[in-house]
Design a protein around this motif. Structure first.
Motif, mmCIF file in Angstrom:
data_model
loop_
_atom_site.group_PDB
_atom_site.id
_atom_site.type_symbol
_atom_site.label_atom_id
_atom_site.label_comp_id
_atom_site.label_asym_id
_atom_site.label_seq_id
_atom_site.Cartn_x
_atom_site.Cartn_y
_atom_site.Cartn_z
ATOM 1 N N GLU A 60 -12.278 33.012 -25.038
ATOM 2 C CA GLU A 60 -10.818 33.128 -25.052
ATOM 3 C C GLU A 60 -10.172 31.785 -25.353
ATOM 4 N N THR A 61 -10.718 30.704 -24.804
ATOM 5 C CA THR A 61 -10.179 29.370 -25.060
ATOM 6 C C THR A 61 -10.279 29.020 -26.538
ATOM 7 N N SER A 114 -16.105 44.840 -23.978
ATOM 8 C CA SER A 114 -15.988 45.307 -25.357
ATOM 9 C C SER A 114 -14.518 45.327 -25.790
ATOM 10 N N LYS A 115 -13.623 45.804 -24.893
ATOM 11 C CA LYS A 115 -12.191 45.820 -25.216
ATOM 12 C C LYS A 115 -11.645 44.405 -25.363
ATOM 13 N N LYS A 116 -12.063 43.526 -24.464
ATOM 14 C CA LYS A 116 -11.594 42.144 -24.528
ATOM 15 C C LYS A 116 -12.057 41.475 -25.814
ATOM 16 N N LEU A 117 -13.318 41.662 -26.153
ATOM 17 C CA LEU A 117 -13.861 41.033 -27.359
ATOM 18 C C LEU A 117 -13.219 41.628 -28.614
ATOM 19 N N ALA A 118 -12.894 42.928 -28.557
ATOM 20 C CA ALA A 118 -12.214 43.559 -29.700
ATOM 21 C C ALA A 118 -10.826 42.952 -29.889
ATOM 22 N N GLU A 119 -10.123 42.702 -28.779
ATOM 23 C CA GLU A 119 -8.799 42.073 -28.838
ATOM 24 C C GLU A 119 -8.896 40.672 -29.415
ATOM 25 N N GLY A 147 -4.885 41.341 -23.308
ATOM 26 C CA GLY A 147 -6.061 40.469 -23.135
ATOM 27 C C GLY A 147 -6.158 39.930 -21.728
ATOM 28 N N LYS A 148 -4.987 39.542 -21.167
ATOM 29 C CA LYS A 148 -4.991 39.025 -19.788
ATOM 30 C C LYS A 148 -5.383 40.135 -18.818
ATOM 31 N N GLN A 149 -4.861 41.331 -19.078
ATOM 32 C CA GLN A 149 -5.192 42.452 -18.207
ATOM 33 C C GLN A 149 -6.709 42.748 -18.243
ATOM 34 N N PHE A 150 -7.257 42.693 -19.444
ATOM 35 C CA PHE A 150 -8.712 42.904 -19.559
ATOM 36 C C PHE A 150 -9.483 41.842 -18.759
ATOM 37 N N MET A 151 -9.068 40.591 -18.879
ATOM 38 C CA MET A 151 -9.768 39.496 -18.168
ATOM 39 C C MET A 151 -9.651 39.662 -16.662
#
Length: 432
Positions: A60-61, A114-119, A147-151
Motif C-alpha cells: 500500500e505504501t 484479494s479485494k485489497k490487492l485488486a484495489e 482500500g482502508k476498509q479492506f485493510m
C-alpha cells in the motif's frame, strides 16, 4: 553356581534394565519432540501472519507513493511486497493444513486480501495509463476509502487469527513443559537406581574378576621381568582362583627353566662369562650410546702360548687355565663392564663411560697386575701372560665388526712387543 553363570546373570539383568529405561526415555523424548515441533509450528504461523500484514502495508505504501508522485521507482517495493504477500500466505497455508478452524479464518483473510490487492492494482494501472481521465478515476477509487476498509478488516481478521494461535500456543507450550518436567523427573528417578546398580556391579566385578586379574597381571609382570613369583596365599575358590594357583605353579617352573636356559644361551659353559653370541648385539647397542665424552673401549685379550701349555699339561689343565683367566679378568673390571669369551683362548672386555682415552692405561695396568701371580693348578705352578689390544669408539670406528678387528690388530701388535703387554690402536696401523 559357577562364575560364568553368575556373570551371565548379572550382565543380563543390567542389560535388561538399560534397554527398558532407554526405550521408555526414547518414547517420552519422541512425544516431547512432537510437542516441541507443534510449538515451533505455531510460532512460525504467528511470525508469517505478522510478516503478511507488514508486506500488505508495504504494498500500500508503494502504491500511495506512486499515485502521489507518478515516480515509477515506487513500483519496485510495490511489486516486491506483492510477491512477499503471496509467499507468506502460502507458508501460512502449509503450516495450518491440518487445522480446519484456522483454514476458515484464512479463507476470509484470503478473500479480503484479494479485494485489497485488486484495489491497489486498479489504481496503479490507471496511473500507468497517464491520461487525465485515468488519473481522475484512480483518485475516485482512492477517495471511496474502500482500500482502508479492506485493510481494517484484514487487520481485524489477522488479529483474531493470531489471538487464536496464541491461545493454542500457550496450551501447546504448557503441554511441552509438562512433558519436559516428566522426562526430567523420570530420568532423575533412574539416577539413584543406576548408581546403586553400577556400584553393586563394580564391587562384584572388582571382587570376583578385577582383583584376581590384577594379581594375575602382577605375577605375569614378575615372570616377564625374569623374577621369581613371590609366595602368595590365594583364598579364591572359583575358576579364577584355580587358574591363578595353576598359573603360579607354572610360573615357578617356567622361571627356573628360563633362568637355566638364558644362562646357558648367553654364557660360556666352561668359564661362566658371556659368550660370543651375546657380543654382537651388546656391542652394537653400546656403540649407539657412546660419545666423545663417554667413550667405549673394546679390549681384546689373548693368552700367550696357550697352545704350548695345552699340549704340555693336557686339556684338563688347559681348561682350568681358561677358567682361572676368566676369573682374574672378571675380578679386574668394573661392575658395568662386560666380559666375553670370544673363542679358544681369546677374551673380550667391553668397557663403558670412559671420559678420555688415557684413562685406559690405568685400567689395563690393573688388569695386568692380576696376572703377576702364577696359576696354582693341580700341583703345577704356571706363569701366565696375556697380550692385550684396545680400540675405542667413536675415535677409531663406530662399526662393531671393524672395532673388533682393530682391537684384534692392536693385540697382535702387543704380541710382537714383549716389553709391553698391551697396545692401543693407532690410526693407519695395518696387520703385519
Amino acid at each position: 553356581m559357577s562364575l560364568r553363570a553368575k556373570f551371565t546373570l548379572l550382565l543380563s539383568t543390567v542389560l535388561l534394565v538399560i534397554v527398558a529405561n532407554t526405550f521408555i526415555i526414547y518414547l517420552l523424548d519422541k512425544e516431547g519432540q512432537a510437542k516441541l515441533e507443534t510449538v515451533i509450528r505455531t510460532h512460525d504461523v504467528l511470525d508469517e501472519s505478522e510478516k503478511l500484514y507488514k508486506q500488505l502495508i508495504n504494498a500500500e505504501t508503494g502504491q500511495r507513493g506512486y499515485l502521489l508522485t507518478q515516480d515509477i521507482s515506487y513500483l519496485t517495493p510495490y511489486y516486491s511486497a506483492l510477491d512477499q504477500v503471496k509467499e507468506h500466505f502460502l507458508n501460512i497455508n502449509k503450516l495450518t493444513i491440518n487445522n480446519p478452524e484456522q483454514k476458515n479464518t484464512l479463507a476470509l483473510i484470503d478473500e479480503l486480501i484479494s479485494k485489497k490487492l485488486a484495489e491497489l492494482a486498479l489504481t496503479v494501472e490507471l496511473v500507468l495509463q497517464g491520461t487525465p481521465s485515468a488519473l481522475e478515476r484512480a483518485k475516485v477509487v482512492v477517495l471511496t476509502n474502500k482500500g482502508k476498509q479492506f485493510m481494517d478488516q484484514i487487520r481485524t481478521q489477522i488479529e483474531l487469527f493470531q489471538d487464536t494461535a496464541r491461545a493454542k500456543l500457550e496450551q501447546q507450550d504448557a503441554e511441552y513443559q509438562e512433558s519436559k518436567i516428566f522426562i526430567t523427573r523420570f530420568v532423575t528417578m533412574q539416577i539413584p537406581l543406576a548408581i546403586i546398580l553400577l556400584l553393586f556391579c563394580a564391587f562384584y566385578i572388582n571382587s570376583k574378576l578385577l582383583k584376581p586379574l590384577k594379581l594375575l597381571i602382577h605375577i605375569t609382570k614378575q615372570v616377564e621381568k625374569g623374577e621369581k613369583p613371590k609366595a602368595l596365599t590365594i583364598d579364591i575358590h572359583d575358576e579364577i582362583g584355580y587358574l591363578i594357583k595353576r598359573f603360579v605353579r607354572m610360573s615357578d617352573i617356567v622361571y627356573e627353566r628360563t633362568r637355566k636356559l638364558n644362562f646357558q644361551a648367553s654364557h660360556d659353559h666352561l668359564t661362566g662369562v658371556l659368550n660370543r653370541t651375546e657380543l654382537k648385539p651388546a656391542l652394537k647397542h653400546a656403540i649407539n650410546l657412546c660419545s666423545e665424552k663417554n667413550k667405549l673401549a673394546v679390549i681384546f685379550i689373548d693368552i700367550n702360548k696357550f697352545k704350548q701349555l695345552n699340549d704340555e699339561y693336557g686339556h684338563l689343565i688347559g681348561d682350568q687355565i681358561l677358567i682361572e683367566t676368566a676369573k682374574r679378568i672378571t675380578s679386574s673390571v668394573r661392575a658395568d663392564d662386560d666380559v666375553y669369551r670370544y673363542g679358544g683362548d681369546e677374551f673380550v672386555i667391553v668397557t663403558h663411560n670412559i671420559a678420555k682415552s688415557r684413562f685406559i692405561d690405568a685400567m689395563i695396568d690393573h688388569l695386568l697386575e692380576c696376572f703377576n701371580h702364577p696359576f696354582m693348578l693341580e700341583q703345577h705352578t704356571i706363569n701366565i701372560s696375556i697380550s692385550i689390544g684396545v680400540a675405542l669408539a667413536p675415535d677409531h670406528s663406530t662399526e662393531y665388526k671393524q672395532l673388533l678387528e682393530l682391537a684384534d690388530l692392536a693385540m697382535y701388535k702387543s704380541k710382537r712387543r714383549p716389553k709391553k703387554s698391551y697396545h692401543i690402536y693407532q690410526e693407519g696401523e695395518k696387520k703385519e
